[in-house]
Design a protein around this motif. Structure first.
Motif, mmCIF file in Angstrom:
data_model
loop_
_atom_site.group_PDB
_atom_site.id
_atom_site.type_symbol
_atom_site.label_atom_id
_atom_site.label_comp_id
_atom_site.label_asym_id
_atom_site.label_seq_id
_atom_site.Cartn_x
_atom_site.Cartn_y
_atom_site.Cartn_z
ATOM 1 N N LEU A 32 0.903 -1.282 -0.106
ATOM 2 C CA LEU A 32 0.030 -0.005 -0.031
ATOM 3 C C LEU A 32 0.852 1.233 -0.042
ATOM 4 C CD1 LEU A 32 -2.838 -1.197 2.679
ATOM 5 C CD2 LEU A 32 -2.993 -0.677 -0.078
ATOM 6 N N PHE A 33 1.820 1.307 0.762
ATOM 7 C CA PHE A 33 2.821 2.312 0.795
ATOM 8 C C PHE A 33 3.571 2.575 -0.539
ATOM 9 C CE2 PHE A 33 6.979 4.246 1.566
ATOM 10 C CZ PHE A 33 6.700 5.364 2.516
ATOM 11 N N LEU A 34 4.043 1.437 -0.961
ATOM 12 C CA LEU A 34 4.526 1.435 -2.441
ATOM 13 C C LEU A 34 3.366 1.986 -3.341
ATOM 14 C CD1 LEU A 34 6.962 0.883 -4.228
ATOM 15 C CD2 LEU A 34 6.117 -1.552 -4.582
ATOM 16 N N VAL A 35 2.226 1.564 -3.594
ATOM 17 C CA VAL A 35 1.238 2.063 -4.395
ATOM 18 C C VAL A 35 1.232 3.580 -4.110
ATOM 19 C CG1 VAL A 35 -1.001 2.119 -5.255
ATOM 20 C CG2 VAL A 35 0.171 -0.160 -4.686
ATOM 21 N N GLY A 36 0.972 3.982 -3.207
ATOM 22 C CA GLY A 36 1.057 5.505 -2.969
ATOM 23 C C GLY A 36 2.172 6.292 -3.457
ATOM 24 N N CYS A 37 3.335 5.495 -3.150
ATOM 25 C CA CYS A 37 4.603 6.244 -3.704
ATOM 26 C C CYS A 37 4.568 6.368 -5.329
ATOM 27 C CB CYS A 37 5.851 5.661 -3.390
ATOM 28 S SG CYS A 37 6.138 5.508 -1.770
ATOM 29 N N VAL A 38 4.059 5.384 -5.780
ATOM 30 C CA VAL A 38 3.851 5.435 -7.382
ATOM 31 C C VAL A 38 3.109 6.380 -8.045
ATOM 32 C CG1 VAL A 38 3.197 4.117 -9.474
ATOM 33 C CG2 VAL A 38 4.794 2.764 -7.621
ATOM 34 N N LEU A 39 1.803 6.557 -7.189
ATOM 35 C CA LEU A 39 1.064 7.480 -7.735
ATOM 36 C C LEU A 39 1.413 8.805 -7.615
ATOM 37 C CD1 LEU A 39 -2.643 6.026 -7.102
ATOM 38 C CD2 LEU A 39 -1.437 5.911 -9.254
ATOM 39 N N GLY A 40 1.776 9.189 -6.291
ATOM 40 C CA GLY A 40 2.349 10.314 -5.986
ATOM 41 C C GLY A 40 3.550 10.728 -6.866
ATOM 42 N N LEU A 41 4.600 9.881 -7.087
ATOM 43 C CA LEU A 41 5.720 10.123 -8.020
ATOM 44 C C LEU A 41 5.372 10.442 -9.468
ATOM 45 C CD1 LEU A 41 9.007 10.104 -8.070
ATOM 46 C CD2 LEU A 41 8.544 7.721 -8.767
ATOM 47 N N LEU A 42 4.357 9.860 -10.056
ATOM 48 C CA LEU A 42 4.076 10.136 -11.324
ATOM 49 C C LEU A 42 3.431 11.439 -11.452
ATOM 50 C CD1 LEU A 42 2.433 6.574 -12.500
ATOM 51 C CD2 LEU A 42 4.550 7.625 -12.975
ATOM 52 N N SER A 43 2.853 12.139 -10.270
ATOM 53 C CA SER A 43 2.183 13.302 -10.228
ATOM 54 C C SER A 43 3.338 14.630 -10.273
ATOM 55 C CB SER A 43 1.114 13.308 -9.037
ATOM 56 O OG SER A 43 0.160 12.430 -9.474
ATOM 57 N N ILE A 44 3.959 14.237 -9.278
ATOM 58 C CA ILE A 44 4.997 15.291 -8.786
ATOM 59 C C ILE A 44 5.962 15.404 -9.804
ATOM 60 C CG2 ILE A 44 6.470 13.929 -7.407
ATOM 61 C CD1 ILE A 44 5.246 17.748 -6.817
ATOM 62 N N ALA A 45 6.533 14.259 -10.406
ATOM 63 C CA ALA A 45 7.501 14.283 -11.211
ATOM 64 C C ALA A 45 7.196 15.451 -12.720
ATOM 65 C CB ALA A 45 7.886 13.041 -12.074
ATOM 66 N N ARG A 46 6.146 15.256 -12.934
ATOM 67 C CA ARG A 46 5.411 16.302 -13.942
ATOM 68 C C ARG A 46 5.478 17.341 -13.961
ATOM 69 N NH1 ARG A 46 3.813 14.769 -18.840
ATOM 70 N NH2 ARG A 46 3.787 12.469 -18.217
ATOM 71 N N VAL A 47 5.004 17.915 -12.630
ATOM 72 C CA VAL A 47 4.805 19.210 -11.959
ATOM 73 C C VAL A 47 6.438 19.907 -11.971
ATOM 74 C CG1 VAL A 47 4.358 20.767 -10.131
ATOM 75 C CG2 VAL A 47 2.866 18.967 -10.830
ATOM 76 N N ILE A 48 7.464 18.941 -11.443
ATOM 77 C CA ILE A 48 8.776 19.380 -11.181
ATOM 78 C C ILE A 48 9.560 19.600 -12.640
ATOM 79 C CG2 ILE A 48 11.078 19.022 -10.426
ATOM 80 C CD1 ILE A 48 9.669 17.084 -8.271
ATOM 81 N N THR A 49 9.208 18.862 -13.468
ATOM 82 C CA THR A 49 9.874 19.033 -14.923
ATOM 83 C C THR A 49 9.220 20.173 -15.518
ATOM 84 O OG1 THR A 49 9.898 16.654 -15.201
ATOM 85 C CG2 THR A 49 10.143 17.909 -16.966
ATOM 86 N N TRP A 50 7.893 20.716 -15.357
ATOM 87 C CA TRP A 50 7.466 21.787 -15.974
ATOM 88 C C TRP A 50 7.912 23.080 -15.496
ATOM 89 C CZ3 TRP A 50 4.877 25.562 -13.745
ATOM 90 C CH2 TRP A 50 4.089 26.799 -14.674
ATOM 91 N N ALA A 51 8.421 23.095 -14.322
ATOM 92 C CA ALA A 51 8.754 24.313 -13.302
ATOM 93 C C ALA A 51 10.095 24.227 -13.583
ATOM 94 C CB ALA A 51 8.456 23.763 -11.872
ATOM 95 N N PHE A 52 10.962 23.346 -13.801
ATOM 96 C CA PHE A 52 12.160 23.343 -14.259
ATOM 97 C C PHE A 52 12.342 24.251 -15.780
ATOM 98 C CE2 PHE A 52 14.210 20.880 -10.713
ATOM 99 C CZ PHE A 52 15.019 21.717 -10.505
#
Length: 296
Positions: free
Chosen positions: A186-206
């Motif tokens: 469950l912790f890992l599933v949360g990590c995966v979903l959070g990672l896919l979301s935040i990575a796109r935001v960070i890339t756009w910001a950079f």
């Protein structure tokens, strides 16, 4: 990255940044959703693997998981047994990381002081928050994974410290040590979903605000130094899984105040040497990452 992510106050994203793999990691993560729909669902496995840089991601994930599984107990032990020396080491790591990330700014301008100060204030404020102790449940493990991974991927913000603040650091470590597959999944599933979301935001910001983002991240790391300051006064305690009393909320104090409060040797000379070792280690990792990039 795995070893860094276990420790409250140290960011795995910082390690990725100084080794030169940070932007490759973001690009690979961002490519995964599209590759799944475009290639994996059509059984084009080779195209899928190539599109999401599969070999890189698998090697990185294997290293992170191996480090977490093998070092969780050791780091927990060292943090309790040699707190001043281990926190001094991490302090040196972050100071060197501040220098490294700050150097990546393309154009130094006066207005960058605003996001820098904002990052310092925000990170410092976060380090002063009191930790809570929610009743661990399946939902809290899932949400903790989604929240912590967002911090772990950012240089300067510690996902482990976010877990400390929300009271999930000890439950997650206990789940790792007891190999509780359900809660870890469950912790890992949360990590995966959070990672896919935040990575796109960070890339756009950079891409759109490169220097501003780096100024904020540098501020985050400076503010986070409060968390890894070696000399602490314990304000409250909690019971760990073994029934032992361990610190819950702490405040930074001077080495001399620490000696007066606890009656213990502040080990200032050893702390300085260990902090220097941490600083030099980051420089060595940076040199190795830069050399690898040039050879590649």
């Amino acid at each position: 990255m795995g070893a860094a992510d276990i420790v409250p106050g140290v960011s795995g994203g910082t390690i990725a940044f100084i080794t030169g793999i940070y932007f490759r990691l973001l690009e690979a993560i961002n490519a995964v959703p599209g590759a799944v729909v475009r290639d994996l669902f059509r059984a084009r496995l080779q195209a899928f693997w190539h599109a999401c840089d599969g070999t890189f991601l698998v090697c990185l994930l294997a290293g992170v998981m191996t480090s977490i599984l093998t070092l969780a107990s050791l780091i927990s032990y060292v943090l309790v047994t040699y707190p001043i020396l281990i926190w001094s080491f991490f302090f040196g790591l972050i100071v060197a990381s501040v220098w490294h990330v700050g150097r990546q700014v393309r154009q130094y301008k006066a207005f960058l002081c605003v996001p820098l100060v904002a990052g310092i204030v925000l990170a410092w404020w976060i380090t002063t928050l009191s930790a809570v102790q929610p009743a661990p449940s399946s939902l809290t493990f899932f949400l903790a994974g989604a929240l912590a991974i967002c911090a772990m991927i950012l240089p300067g913000i510690s996902g482990s410290f976010i877990l400390v603040i929300i009271g999930m650091y000890a439950p997650v470590l206990d789940a790792i040590q007891s190999a509780d597959i359900t809660l870890l999944a469950l912790f890992l599933v949360g990590c995966v979903l959070g990672l896919l979301s935040i990575a796109r935001v960070i890339t756009w910001a950079f891409h759109h605000f490169h220097d501003v983002v780096l100024a904020v991240l540098t501020g985050f790391m400076i503010g986070a130094l409060n968390k890894v300051w070696p000399w602490k006064q314990t304000l409250s305690w909690r019971s760990n899984s073994a029934g032992e009393q361990v610190p819950l909320n702490e405040a930074s104090v001077s080495p001399f105040t620490f000696a007066d409060i606890t009656g213990q040797d502040p080990q200032v000379a050893f702390a300085l040497l260990v902090a220097l070792a941490g600083f030099l280690l980051v420089l060595a990792v940076e040199w190795g990452g830069g050399r690898h990039q040039r050879n590649g």
